[in-house]
Enzyme design. Structure first.
Site, short mmCIF file in Angstrom:
data_model
loop_
_atom_site.label_atom_id
_atom_site.label_comp_id
_atom_site.label_asym_id
_atom_site.label_seq_id
_atom_site.Cartn_x
_atom_site.Cartn_y
_atom_site.Cartn_z
N ASN A 1 -6.74 -3.03 14.59
CA ASN A 1 -8.14 -3.32 14.23
C ASN A 1 -8.25 -4.52 13.27
OD1 ASN A 1 -7.13 -2.29 11.87
ND2 ASN A 1 -8.56 -0.58 11.69
N GLU B 1 -9.38 -2.13 5.84
CA GLU B 1 -9.95 -1.83 7.15
C GLU B 1 -11.18 -2.71 7.41
OE1 GLU B 1 -8.03 -0.12 8.84
OE2 GLU B 1 -7.60 1.89 8.12
N ASP C 1 0.82 -1.21 0.00
CA ASP C 1 0.00 0.00 0.00
C ASP C 1 0.85 1.26 0.00
OD1 ASP C 1 0.98 -0.26 2.59
OD2 ASP C 1 -0.95 -0.82 3.44
N HIS D 1 -6.59 -4.88 10.40
CA HIS D 1 -6.36 -4.64 8.97
C HIS D 1 -5.06 -5.29 8.51
CE1 HIS D 1 -4.13 -0.47 9.48
NE2 HIS D 1 -3.30 -1.47 9.64
P1 PGA Z 1 2.81 -1.52 12.73
O1 PGA Z 1 1.60 -1.46 11.68
O2 PGA Z 1 3.76 -2.52 12.19
O3 PGA Z 1 3.36 -0.12 12.72
O4 PGA Z 1 2.21 -1.91 14.03
C1 PGA Z 1 1.05 -2.63 11.22
C2 PGA Z 1 -0.11 -2.33 10.32
O5 PGA Z 1 -0.83 -1.34 10.56
O6 PGA Z 1 -0.33 -3.09 9.37
#
Ligand code: PGA
Length: 259
Positions: A143, A150, A74, A145
């Protein structure tokens, strides 16, 4: 500790460093066995240690990335590539500038292309024409994702423009000067792209991920927890540190393995 449950292999490691080393050993083995591998890559805090280990693999052990192609999950939209918070910038800083990958083999959604529909279609086409992703690295949001898919996601979706959840904006604000600066949208591979990867490598670290990891691996498969769809993939490896594994270690299903 290594556990195998319905096609999902789970490694529980002592620390973030060990998690990163274990994950890197899987990615580097993939590249060694198949030098022209197509790797799907993730950003965020979690894979930083993995990328450090991959750079070490290149510099100290001669792992060759010259034929490897990469597709990032992304990118924020809109964002300039030279913005320090763009994922293009992150990937160059953390990995690409330090290994022998060819720039034409690197793919990241272009957060500068205002024609997002065209951008998404072309990204899907490029993944398809390379023959699909061999190994997709995934982090996970609090959450649930994966990529920027999301909750309430469509499991069929391919690369698309997404509106970021408030929770994601707040979680990512730590990388920006203020929360207002976090872009409200992103271009993300869809769950459809992710599920078509031949192998998936999900990594998580820290207490804040313990609950979502438990829901992902043992909860209902539901669009409310996008990562739960991984239960239906036939080749998933999960690498956790001790803190991220805290809740799953309490689960009844695992007691026979732990005793
Ligand atoms: P993080 O993010 O590695 O900074 O915890 C993971 C994500 O949001 O996919």
């Amino acid at each position: 500790m290594r556990l195998k449950l319905n096609g999902i292999t789970i490694y529980i490691t002592e620390s973030y460093e060990e998690m990163s080393k274990k994950t890197a050993s899987i990615v580097l083995a993939q590249v060694t066995i198949k030098p022209n591998s197509i790797l799907g890559l993730a950003t965020g805090g979690t894979p930083i240690g993995l990328y450090k280990e991959m750079v070490y693999g290149y510099k100290s052990n001669g792992v060759d990335f010259s034929q490897v192609k990469t597709f990032n999950l992304d990118e924020y939209f809109p964002i300039k590539k030279d913005n320090e918070q763009s994922y293009a910038y992150y990937m160059n800083e953390k990995l690409f500038n330090h290994i022998n990958i060819s720039s034409e083999n690197i793919h990241i959604p272009n957060g500068e292309n205002v024609n997002t529909k065209e951008e998404c279609e072309s990204y899907n086409e490029q993944i398809y024409s390379c023959g699909g992703i061999d190994l997709q690295v995934l982090g996970i949001g609090n959450n649930g994702h994966i990529g920027f898919n999301e909750p309430d996601v469509s499991f069929e979706a391919r690369t698309h423009l997404v509106n970021l959840d408030q929770e994601t904006i707040e979680a990512n604000a730590r990388f920006f000067e203020s929360e207002e600066e976090v872009p409200r949208q992103a271009i993300s591979m869809g769950i459809g792209n992710i599920m078509h990867s031949r192998k998936i490598l999900l990594i998580a670290s820290g207490k804040s991920k313990a609950n979502i990891i438990s829901k992902t691996l043992f909860g209902d498969i539901s669009p409310n927890v996008p990562a739960s769809i991984l239960q239906l993939h036939n080749d998933v490896t999960v690498v956790l540190d001790q803190e991220a594994a805290e809740e799953i270690l309490q689960r009844e299903e695992l007691q026979e393995y732990i005793r």
